[in-house]
Design a protein around this motif. Structure first.
Motif, PDB file in Angstrom:
ATOM      1  N   ALA A   1       9.546   4.085   5.184  1.00 45.51           N
ATOM      2  CA  ALA A   1       9.525   5.544   4.715  1.00 45.51           C
ATOM      3  C   ALA A   1       8.426   6.188   4.914  1.00 45.51           C
ATOM      4  O   ALA A   1       8.272   7.407   4.902  1.00 45.51           O
ATOM      5  N   PHE A   2       7.263   5.518   5.336  1.00 41.10           N
ATOM      6  CA  PHE A   2       5.905   6.186   5.523  1.00 41.10           C
ATOM      7  C   PHE A   2       5.864   6.478   6.859  1.00 41.10           C
ATOM      8  O   PHE A   2       4.741   6.236   7.362  1.00 41.10           O
TER       9      PHE A   2
ATOM     10  N   GLN B   1       0.195  13.688  -2.349  1.00 41.61           N
ATOM     11  CA  GLN B   1       1.106  14.860  -1.522  1.00 41.61           C
ATOM     12  C   GLN B   1       1.771  13.944  -0.390  1.00 41.61           C
ATOM     13  O   GLN B   1       3.094  13.906  -0.227  1.00 41.61           O
ATOM     14  N   GLY B   2       1.249  12.784   0.061  1.00 41.23           N
ATOM     15  CA  GLY B   2       1.787  12.103   1.194  1.00 41.23           C
ATOM     16  C   GLY B   2       2.986  11.432   0.946  1.00 41.23           C
ATOM     17  O   GLY B   2       4.024  11.288   1.438  1.00 41.23           O
ATOM     18  N   SER B   3       2.829  10.715  -0.685  1.00 36.87           N
ATOM     19  CA  SER B   3       4.010  10.127  -1.207  1.00 36.87           C
ATOM     20  C   SER B   3       5.531  10.768  -1.601  1.00 36.87           C
ATOM     21  O   SER B   3       6.520  10.452  -1.058  1.00 36.87           O
ATOM     22  N   ALA B   4       4.851  12.075  -1.820  1.00 34.28           N
ATOM     23  CA  ALA B   4       6.128  13.077  -2.149  1.00 34.28           C
ATOM     24  C   ALA B   4       6.535  13.546  -0.819  1.00 34.28           C
ATOM     25  O   ALA B   4       7.988  13.429  -0.766  1.00 34.28           O
TER      26      ALA B   4
ATOM     27  N   THR C   1       0.936  -1.269   0.025  1.00 28.23           N
ATOM     28  CA  THR C   1      -0.248  -0.076  -0.034  1.00 28.23           C
ATOM     29  C   THR C   1       0.680   1.052  -0.069  1.00 28.23           C
ATOM     30  O   THR C   1       1.732   1.372   0.695  1.00 28.23           O
ATOM     31  N   GLN C   2       0.832   1.974  -0.986  1.00 29.60           N
ATOM     32  CA  GLN C   2       1.487   3.099  -0.993  1.00 29.60           C
ATOM     33  C   GLN C   2       0.995   4.312  -0.456  1.00 29.60           C
ATOM     34  O   GLN C   2       1.637   5.568  -0.231  1.00 29.60           O
ATOM     35  N   HIS C   3      -0.294   4.491  -0.413  1.00 31.18           N
ATOM     36  CA  HIS C   3      -1.261   5.752   0.139  1.00 31.18           C
ATOM     37  C   HIS C   3      -2.030   5.348   1.353  1.00 31.18           C
ATOM     38  O   HIS C   3      -1.974   4.046   1.769  1.00 31.18           O
TER      39      HIS C   3
ATOM     40  N   ILE D   1      -6.277  13.207   5.149  1.00 31.52           N
ATOM     41  CA  ILE D   1      -5.790  11.896   4.924  1.00 31.52           C
ATOM     42  C   ILE D   1      -4.750  11.697   3.771  1.00 31.52           C
ATOM     43  O   ILE D   1      -3.597  11.596   3.819  1.00 31.52           O
ATOM     44  N   GLU D   2      -5.087  12.286   2.711  1.00 31.20           N
ATOM     45  CA  GLU D   2      -4.424  12.308   1.458  1.00 31.20           C
ATOM     46  C   GLU D   2      -4.777  13.450   0.565  1.00 31.20           C
ATOM     47  O   GLU D   2      -5.849  13.889   0.612  1.00 31.20           O
TER      48      GLU D   2
END
Length: 824
Positions: free
Chosen positions: A383-384, A632-635, A357-359, A503-504
């Motif tokens: 990383a998250f 935005q969260g991934s960036a 899950t990336q987001h 949240i995202e």
């Protein structure tokens, strides 16, 4: 060959026999000599004839080439000559262009100077003509007055004078002026009569476009009334509460005090401040002025604009039950998303890259018992961290998923810490119990090390054994969640302005900036005006987790919000405001505050800090990159991961990070900085791809975040200087020193340990002190030069550029090797 007749001796190549010199002829200064042989007639140029300025020497004509010069050398010389001529032509053209530019600049300046002088002369001539005209009129008036005074009216005899014959009196100059003035007034009345109707400005006595204000009219009426009453009456001073920000203009200060600007400026000048009404003064000075005029000061700050979104205390009777917000947390590949799929009866994991899950996803699930639950699914990769932290901040219950076949892992510990920091209850879901090597008791035991005591170990934390594949234990998990939610008694007031957490957020093609918002209080309606972080907007549409449009979203309901003016940060708080002006003002204040904070963080405040920063920047190699992500969260997570890569020698610098497709602007920035572009779940548009191909900018695409991190870490490792390691290979003792002609001093040595190599480095030790370090000039065994000498054998050594050797010295022999370094 020699010639006694004074002719030149020529050396002929190619086996030609000597011949007779028939004649000599010159090209310019250089003479060529003709030699006739038995085979052919050869023209041999005089040495130096092929040089520039010494006559033309074709490179392809061997008969006219100077002796001893090859074809390649001749071609090189001709190319050098042509290059020199080309450079001279370019320099001449550059000089001509520079001279032409200077001539144009001088001409322009001359034209400007002439125009300026012409304007000055015209102005002087106009002023002089005006002065002469005024002087002439003054003299004419004086002469007319003198003539009128010097010419009295002649008196007639009384007998001849009668009323009938009485002449009209002569017109005096004053009378003439009055007549002229009356004629002018009559003409003005005619003009006014012809100009149209009477305007309000003419009626109120205004000149031109200026009109008296209503306040001025009232003051005039008040003065007239006081004058009619027989005296002036002092008006009572109005004491005002003046709101004073950190800086204010003088005119604005006078307006807030309802005082004349001239009086305020005069008061400031008396204090020694020479200011105008358009200048800004600080709050302390303005406070002195306000107190001097007798008003009260109310100090305000720029941050007061956020007072409109202060927390509102809800009354108990307004609170209503709301669904609980449950966050699924745990380590990578422990089955969090699969467990949520089994609960939702969906297939979310099929759409994730590599099953990761990336987001942060937000979903609502209604159980068989009719209970509505809101789930947040957070990524499990290291990383998250910040994204998992935000998930814990908005949640009510944390479900910690631990694989029964893998037990507690580093990200599991991290999730436990986030849950404890957020002070939310935890439920442990032991997943993958259907596997043969599953050991739930080991999970319970490992959790004890982190102060998580489950119920089966006589603790308070609920634990449920589940399997996302077979569906085992899902009902018990939902029952445990419902029980925990009932204990918490979660309530919210739906009848108030909405407040929620982002949240995202992402930049969606066609829809613009889109934010996934979890409403925490109140109800968010379509059409509401809101501010979220440094952005603001108006709700154009609300979309729920099933992709359906809804009109409103109550507490604990996740929705996608459309209508923002920019992409907010994940974790920002959304607040509904009354007007768009309020939302814009708050967003601008937050943006300026964030900009000031970033500037202050990057600025060096003292000389020592400035020098230290310059020294660090000089010694540290940087790897610049550009990051574009889909949300935005991934960036943000990628940027944080990049900041952790590096050490004292190498670091990664993110030039720009953003949300959305890779554009031509990104390629331009990357090309100017020599940086690659990293795209995470995004692609470059057509123009950006073409520009990247033309400018040689590398674009890399990723769908799994730790692949990106590994690649950047490997690239940054390439900037590290290789580590030089020394490897000792032998010792040799000098037994005797010999002097050899042409070589210098040679040491007769015995290799006592290891091996001596010709290519290795050597150090000369005298009394165990290093007196020289260098390389060997020669290494001989008997009379032969050898590559190496083994231990126990004798040899001869000579040092490169060093002769101070003595018997009894020891030579240490070593090799250097470069070891490639990598970042941890």
């Amino acid at each position: 060959m020699s010639d006694n007749d004074g002719k030149k001796t020529l050396g002929l190549r190619g086996g030609a026999r000597p011949g007779n010199v028939k004649q000599s002829f010159s090209h310019g200064r250089t003479k060529n000599v003709v030699v006739e042989t038995k085979r052919k007639r050869v023209v041999v140029p005089k040495p130096g004839a092929g040089k520039p300025g010494g006559g033309a020497t074709p490179s392809g004509d061997p008969s006219r080439r100077p002796a001893g010069i090859s074809d390649a050398e001749m071609a090189r010389r001709m190319k050098a000559l042509q290059a020199a001529k080309a450079r001279e032509a370019e320099e001449a053209a550059a000089r001509e262009a520079a001279e032409k530019a200077r001539e144009e600049e001088r001409a322009r300046r001359r034209a400007e100077q002439e125009a300026k002088e012409r304007e000055q002369r015209e102005a002087e001539e106009r002023a002089r003509a005006k002065a002469e005209e005024e002087e002439r009129k003054r003299k004419e008036a004086e002469e007319a007055a003198k003539r009128a005074a010097a010419a009295p009216a002649p008196e007639e005899p009384k007998a001849a004078r009668s009323p009938a014959s009485k002449p009209a009196p002569a017109a005096t100059p004053r009378k003439q002026d009055r007549e002229r003035e009356q004629r002018g007034r009559g003409k003005g009345r005619d003009d006014n009569r012809r100009s149209g109707k009477l305007t309000l400005g003419q009626a109120t006595g205004g000149e031109g476009n200026r009109q008296r204000s209503m306040a001025a009219m009232k003051r005039k009426q008040e003065r007239a009334r006081q004058k009619a009453m027989g005296g002036t009456v002092e008006r009572e001073k109005v004491i005002r509460d003046v709101q004073l920000p950190e800086a204010i203009m003088v005119s604005e200060l006078a307006n807030r005090m309802a005082e004349r600007v001239a009086d305020v400026v005069k008061s400031l000048m008396q204090m020694g401040m020479m200011v105008t009404q358009n200048q800004t003064i600080d709050a302390d000075t303005a406070e002195l002025i306000i107190e001097e005029f007798g008003h009260k000061v109310t100090r305000v700050s720029d941050s007061d604009v956020e007072d409109v979104i202060k927390e509102v205390e809800d009354k108990d009777e307004d609170l209503q039950p709301r669904p609980p917000v449950i966050t699924i947390m745990g380590h990578v590949d422990h089955g969090k998303t699969s467990l949520l799929d089994a609960i939702r009866d969906a297939r979310v994991v099929a759409g994730e890259a590599g099953g990761i899950t990336q987001h942060i996803g937000a979903y609502q699930v209604k159980t068989d018992g009719g209970t509505t639950l809101t789930f947040l699914d957070t990524p499990g990769h290291a990383a998250f961290t910040s994204m998992r932290s935000r998930g814990a901040q908005v949640t009510d219950i944390v479900v910690l998923v631990v694989a029964a076949d893998d037990a507690v892992m580093p990200q599991t510990i991290e999730a436990i810490n986030h849950a404890k920091a957020a002070e939310v209850p935890m439920i442990v879901a032991i997943n993958k119990v259907d596997k043969p090597d599953a050991n739930p008791d080991k999970v319970r035991t490992d959790l004890l090390q982190h102060e998580v005591i489950v119920e089966k170990m006589s603790g308070e934390v609920q634990d449920v054994e589940v399997s996302a594949i077979t569906g085992q234990g899902l009902d018990e998990l939902l029952e445990a969640i419902a029980l925990q939610a009932e204990i918490l008694e979660l309530k919210a007031n739906p009848n108030r302005a909405a407040q929620g957490a982002v949240i995202e957020a992402q930049l969606d093609v066609g829809r613009g900036p889109v934010a996934t918002v979890l409403v925490q209080n109140g109800t968010l309606h379509q059409g509401d005006i809101f501010v979220v972080g440094e952005q603001y907007g108006k709700v154009r549409a609300l979309i729920n987790d099933k992709g359906e449009r809804v009109k409103e979203a109550g507490p604990s309901v996740p929705v996608e919000v459309l209508g923002l003016n920019g992409t907010p940060e994940a974790g920002d708080v959304l607040n509904v405001t009354e007007t768009e002006a309020q939302a814009r003002e708050i967003a601008e204040y937050r943006e300026q505050a964030a900009k000031d904070k970033r500037a202050a963080a990057g600025a060096a405040t003292t000389l020592e800090q400035l020098m230290q920063k310059a020294k660090e920047d000089e010694n540290v190699a940087e790897l610049p990159i550009l990051v574009k992500a889909d949300v935005q969260g991934s960036a943000e997570a990628i940027v944080q991961a990049m900041e952790k890569i590096g050490n004292d020698e190498v670091r990664v610098r993110v030039l720009h990070s953003g949300v959305g497709a890779i554009t031509e602007t990104d390629i331009g920035l990357a090309e100017a900085s020599g940086a690659p572009v990293m795209g995470f779940n995004v692609r470059a548009n057509a123009s950006a791809r073409n520009t990247a191909n033309q400018k040689g900018v590398e674009i890399r695409y990723y769908s799994v975040i730790y692949d990106l991190v590994d690649d950047v870490k490997a690239a940054a490792s390439g900037l590290l200087s290789a580590e030089i390691r020394e490897k000792f290979i032998g010792y040799a003792e000098i037994r005797e020193v010999f002097k050899v002609t042409g070589v210098g001093k040679v040491a007769g040595c015995l290799v006592t340990e290891g091996v001596a190599r010709r290519s290795a480095g050597v150090r000369l030790l005298r009394d165990n002190v290093v007196i020289h370090e260098g390389t060997l000039k020669t290494l001989k065994r008997f009379k032969d030069e050898v590559a190496e000498v083994q231990s126990g054998q004798e040899c001869g050594m000579a040092f490169e550029n060093y002769d101070d050797i003595r018997a009894g010295d020891v030579i240490e022999i070593f090799e250097r090797e470069e070891v490639t370094r990598t970042l941890d």
